[in-house]
Design an enzyme around this catalytic site. Structure first.
Site, PDB file in Angstrom:
ATOM      1  N   TRP A 114       0.770  -0.988   0.071  1.00  0.00           N
ATOM      2  CA  TRP A 114       0.142  -0.114  -0.070  1.00  0.00           C
ATOM      3  C   TRP A 114       0.881   1.359   0.203  1.00  0.00           C
ATOM      4  O   TRP A 114       0.422   2.394  -0.150  1.00  0.00           O
ATOM      5  CB  TRP A 114      -0.921   0.023   1.505  1.00  0.00           C
TER       6      TRP A 114
ATOM      7  N   HIS B 208      13.050  -2.679  -1.450  1.00  0.00           N
ATOM      8  CA  HIS B 208      11.984  -1.863  -2.567  1.00  0.00           C
ATOM      9  C   HIS B 208      12.733  -0.921  -3.203  1.00  0.00           C
ATOM     10  O   HIS B 208      13.414  -0.547  -2.755  1.00  0.00           O
ATOM     11  CB  HIS B 208      10.787  -1.552  -1.906  1.00  0.00           C
TER      12      HIS B 208
ATOM     13  N   GLU C 145      11.162  -6.895  -9.526  1.00  0.00           N
ATOM     14  CA  GLU C 145      10.462  -5.744  -9.892  1.00  0.00           C
ATOM     15  C   GLU C 145      11.343  -4.552 -10.753  1.00  0.00           C
ATOM     16  O   GLU C 145      12.158  -4.060 -10.327  1.00  0.00           O
ATOM     17  CB  GLU C 145       9.940  -5.077  -8.689  1.00  0.00           C
TER      18      GLU C 145
ATOM     19  N   GLY D   2       1.310  -2.809  -6.495  1.00  0.00           N
ATOM     20  CA  GLY D   2       1.169  -1.522  -5.652  1.00  0.00           C
ATOM     21  C   GLY D   2      -0.026  -0.872  -5.829  1.00  0.00           C
ATOM     22  O   GLY D   2      -1.356  -1.231  -5.217  1.00  0.00           O
ATOM     23  N   GLY D   3      -0.111  -0.070  -6.993  1.00  0.00           N
ATOM     24  CA  GLY D   3      -1.582   0.572  -7.285  1.00  0.00           C
ATOM     25  C   GLY D   3      -2.740  -0.091  -7.146  1.00  0.00           C
ATOM     26  O   GLY D   3      -3.539   0.203  -6.741  1.00  0.00           O
TER      27      GLY D   3
HETATM   28  P1  PGA Z   1       2.976  -1.001  -8.883  1.00  0.00           P
HETATM   29  O1  PGA Z   1       4.139  -1.112  -7.601  1.00  0.00           O
HETATM   30  O2  PGA Z   1       2.053  -2.213  -8.802  1.00  0.00           O
HETATM   31  O3  PGA Z   1       2.285   0.272  -8.764  1.00  0.00           O
HETATM   32  O4  PGA Z   1       3.858  -0.549 -10.077  1.00  0.00           O
HETATM   33  C1  PGA Z   1       4.700  -2.353  -7.507  1.00  0.00           C
HETATM   34  C2  PGA Z   1       5.505  -2.175  -6.420  1.00  0.00           C
HETATM   35  O5  PGA Z   1       6.104  -1.099  -6.216  1.00  0.00           O
HETATM   36  O6  PGA Z   1       5.564  -3.258  -5.445  1.00  0.00           O
END
Ligand code: PGA
Length: 249
Positions: free
Chosen positions: A9, A94, A166, A230-231
């Protein structure tokens, strides 16, 4: 292996909104043998969210963690503090920590090792920047971010580890890595794990603009064990759709 859908989040949602989102998730989810659902709210909302998720299929975790148990570390949070809030996992490394706040590989390694030693599941995030990808450095970067940590861990510790691939350029940008890029990176990471830890199962999540529109194809890629989101994790509807896609994959 159970698939994992993990929501990050980030610095969003106060206590009230966190309770609301967590409540929407737990009201729709039932215990499953095939899927694990994790959310990482802001630190200040952890205790309140724990009240909602306790004894439900949703587990909570933190977005970062310090390696010492207590002391003069302003702005940090320790593993005992997180456990007290009901956390079962923490993210480390992260890309926003590495690239916005300048956390070095050494710091990420300390955070990661502390989690594994304290029996707290650790989601270690790795990934290349756009310029690193464009200069064909992706595998070197992944190796650099992972080798040091993987080479020093015991089998029991490896069992507490989850890796999240990521690509930095795909986070929050709406640009998803291609299936070929995800396939190659996940295969490379899985090989690194075998090379350093032997035949232990370390789930490898994909993260970076994951949404219900693109996740079906991603979930079908070999060595993709789920997603770090994330989003889309800020919408109960989208997040639950991702859980459904993972359960069916
Ligand atoms: P996102 O973020 O799905 O908004 O691209 C992923 C994350 O930062 O873990």
């Amino acid at each position: 292996m159970k698939k994992i859908i993990a929501g990050n989040w980030k610095m969003n949602l106060g206590i009230g909104d966190s309770i609301e989102l967590a409540s929407s998730l737990v009201s729709e989810l039932t215990q499953s043998d095939t899927i694990t659902v994790w959310i990482a709210p802001s630190y200040q909302a952890l205790t309140a969210v724990n009240e909602i998720t306790r004894n439900t299929p949703v587990e909570i975790g933190a977005q970062n963690v310090h390696w010492e148990t207590a002391g003069a570390f302003t702005g940090e949070i320790s593993i005992p503090m997180l456990k007290e809030c009901g956390c079962t996992f923490a993210l480390t490394g992260h890309s926003e920590r590495r690239h916005v706040f300048g956390e070095t590989g050494e710091i990420v390694e300390k955070r990661t090792r502390a989690c594994l030693a304290a029996d707290l599941t650790c989601v270690l995030c790795v990934g290349e920047t756009l310029s690193e990808r464009e200069s064909q450095q992706t595998e070197n970067v992944l190796e650099q971010q992972l080798s040091e940590i993987l080479s020093g861990i015991s089998r029991a510790e490896a069992e507490k580890l989850v890796i999240a691939y990521e690509p930095v350029w795909a986070i929050g940008t709406g640009k998803v890595a291609s299936i070929e890029e995800i396939t190659a990176a996940h295969r490379f990471i899985a090989e690194l794990v075998v090379q350093h830890c032997g035949e232990v199962t370390v789930p490898i999540l994909y993260g970076g603009s994951v949404s219900p529109d693109n996740f079906e194809a991603i979930a079908a890629v070999p060595h993709v064990s789920g997603a770090l989101v994330g989003g889309a994790s800020l919408s109960a509807e989208k997040f639950l759709k991702l859980v459904t896609i993972a359960s069916n994959s």
